[in-house]
Design an enzyme around this catalytic site. Structure first.
Site, PDB file in Angstrom:
ATOM      1  N   GLU A  24     -16.924  84.223  22.909  1.00 49.53           N
ATOM      2  CA  GLU A  24     -15.544  84.610  23.254  1.00 49.53           C
ATOM      3  C   GLU A  24     -14.789  83.430  23.864  1.00 49.53           C
ATOM      4  O   GLU A  24     -15.398  82.418  24.256  1.00 49.53           O
ATOM      5  CB  GLU A  24     -15.543  85.786  24.222  1.00 49.53           C
ATOM      6  N   LYS A 158     -20.211  93.164  35.018  1.00 51.24           N
ATOM      7  CA  LYS A 158     -19.963  92.413  36.237  1.00 51.24           C
ATOM      8  C   LYS A 158     -20.100  93.313  37.463  1.00 51.24           C
ATOM      9  O   LYS A 158     -19.723  94.478  37.427  1.00 51.24           O
ATOM     10  CB  LYS A 158     -18.546  91.820  36.208  1.00 51.24           C
TER      11      LYS A 158
HETATM   12  N1  PSU Z   1     -17.016  88.041  32.025  1.00 50.93           N
HETATM   13  C1  PSU Z   1     -16.860  86.861  32.644  1.00 50.93           C
HETATM   14  N2  PSU Z   1     -15.658  86.262  32.594  1.00 50.93           N
HETATM   15  C2  PSU Z   1     -14.627  86.810  31.894  1.00 50.93           C
HETATM   16  C3  PSU Z   1     -14.805  88.053  31.223  1.00 50.93           C
HETATM   17  C4  PSU Z   1     -16.016  88.625  31.310  1.00 50.93           C
HETATM   18  O1  PSU Z   1     -17.769  86.353  33.269  1.00 50.93           O
HETATM   19  O2  PSU Z   1     -13.568  86.214  31.850  1.00 50.93           O
HETATM   20  C5  PSU Z   1     -13.685  88.625  30.388  1.00 50.93           C
HETATM   21  C6  PSU Z   1     -14.246  89.054  29.028  1.00 50.93           C
HETATM   22  O3  PSU Z   1     -13.438  88.482  28.029  1.00 50.93           O
HETATM   23  C7  PSU Z   1     -14.122  90.562  29.025  1.00 50.93           C
HETATM   24  C8  PSU Z   1     -12.876  90.724  29.852  1.00 50.93           C
HETATM   25  O4  PSU Z   1     -14.011  91.097  27.723  1.00 50.93           O
HETATM   26  O5  PSU Z   1     -13.078  89.807  30.912  1.00 50.93           O
HETATM   27  C9  PSU Z   1     -12.697  92.129  30.338  1.00 50.93           C
HETATM   28  O6  PSU Z   1     -11.379  92.290  30.749  1.00 50.93           O
HETATM   29  P1  PSU Z   1     -10.819  93.750  31.080  1.00 50.93           P
HETATM   30  O7  PSU Z   1     -11.626  94.221  32.251  1.00 50.93           O
HETATM   31  O8  PSU Z   1      -9.362  93.547  31.403  1.00 50.93           O
HETATM   32  O9  PSU Z   1     -11.019  94.586  29.847  1.00 50.93           O
END
Ligand code: PSU
Ligand code: MN
Length: 314
Positions: A24, A158
């Site tokens: 990603e 996370k």
């Molecule tokens: N995990 C990380 N760093 C990030 C992300 C995940 O360590 O930047 C990003 C990923 O791209 C994941 C997104 O899909 O955060 C999720 O965002 P949201 O909670 O807004 O869906």
């Protein structure tokens, strides 16, 4: 108009069925500070190559979905400002309207499916945020896992998230959550969330076989492989808990909502741990890239003439 543009080595790998690992780009643009973001992106690509697979970092640049970036494109993306954070909702709009967009887990899965890539490595997926009963903040990543057939290797959800609720949503959506090599669910910066994972597997070959079996059964959706951070790089859960609580309270106090929440929390935790969270994040992403390359290699070998049969026709 072609739907996507593969990097030259990705095009070769697609043509020959060689193993490919999708990566990603939101982690580069919204998840880590410059210049570590570029160093990590390059390092993770090198890890995938060293493990015998071809990396395919996804991004939308000037209306084109790029499946694999050149060294120059990767550097430009890491330095760019005002990059859109693309999830399922935003991807087509960004491709139609122009501009530059980085793919989240959900959008990277879509890009992988479009290109025919089965395996994807990241740090942590999005999930159900703490306080979701009020905020309704549930990442589109979970619903993507339910419908797009890509195996995602992450270090769990996370620790800023509500992990039990995240697991409940994944169970409802029929997503296999497979802890790698241990019974407990990993918690991103820590090896254990103190919750038993729904499933456990101990080898990349088994995970590849399960991926193939889903296809044989005609089941839509992917798999989440929860790979614990290497022991020497983990941060203890007790150390992190008050920091996460403070970062979450700060986000609320600053009125951060929607897609701003995850980047804000990651940045705040980086500050509050004096950068230790970033070191851990780097170690776990690299670890996930290596496991993903192994899974992709098993799937690729199985698909070659005379390859191991991973699944029998029913
Ligand atoms: N995990 C990380 N760093 C990030 C992300 C995940 O360590 O930047 C990003 C990923 O791209 C994941 C997104 O899909 O955060 C999720 O965002 P949201 O909670 O807004 O869906
Ligand atoms: Mn969200």
């Amino acid at each position: 108009m072609t739907l996507y543009t593969p990097a030259p080595d990705v095009a070769d790998a697609l043509a020959t069925g060689a193993p490919i690992v999708a990566l990603e780009s939101t982690i580069i643009t919204h998840g880590m500070p410059w210049p570590q973001n570029l160093e990590v992106a390059q390092q993770v690509e090198a890890d995938v190559r060293a493990a015998g697979a071809v990396p395919a970092t996804m991004a939308v640049i000037d209306s084109t979905l790029h499946v694999g970036l050149t060294a120059d494109q990767l550097e430009a993306l890491a330095q760019a400002r005002d990059v859109a954070k693309l999830s399922r909702a935003d991807m087509a709009v960004c491709m139609a309207a122009g501009g530059i967009g980085a793919t989240t887990v959900a959008a990277t899965m879509i890009a992988a499916r479009v290109a025919g890539i089965a395996v994807f490595a990241t740090g942590g997926i999005g999930g159900v945020h703490k306080g979701a009963a009020d905020s309704f903040d549930i990442s589109a990543d979970l619903l993507e896992l339910a419908q797009t057939p890509v195996t995602v290797v992450a270090a769990g959800a996370k620790a800023i998230l509500d992990i039990p609720k995240t697991l409940e949503v994944l169970e409802t959506q029929g997503v296999p959550v497979i802890a790698y090599g241990q019974d407990d669910m990993p918690a991103f910066w820590s090896r254990s969330a103190d919750i038993k994972a729904p499933l456990r597997m101990d080898s990349a070959a088994e995970i590849a076989a399960a991926h193939a079996m889903r296809a044989t059964l005609g089941l839509p959706g992917g798999q989440l492989v929860a790979n614990p951070i290497p022991a020497q790089a983990e941060i203890a859960r007790d150390t992190l808990a008050p920091i996460i609580a403070r970062a979450t309270a700060d986000a609320a106090a600053h009125g951060i909502t929607g897609k701003g929440v995850t980047p804000y929390l990651l940045q705040r935790i980086f500050e509050l741990t004096d950068g230790r969270s970033l070191d851990a994040n780097i170690a776990l992403v690299r670890n996930n890239a290596r496991l993903a390359a192994e899974i992709a290699t098993h799937l690729s070998n199985a698909a070659q003439p005379g390859g191991t049969i991973l699944h029998k026709a029913l």
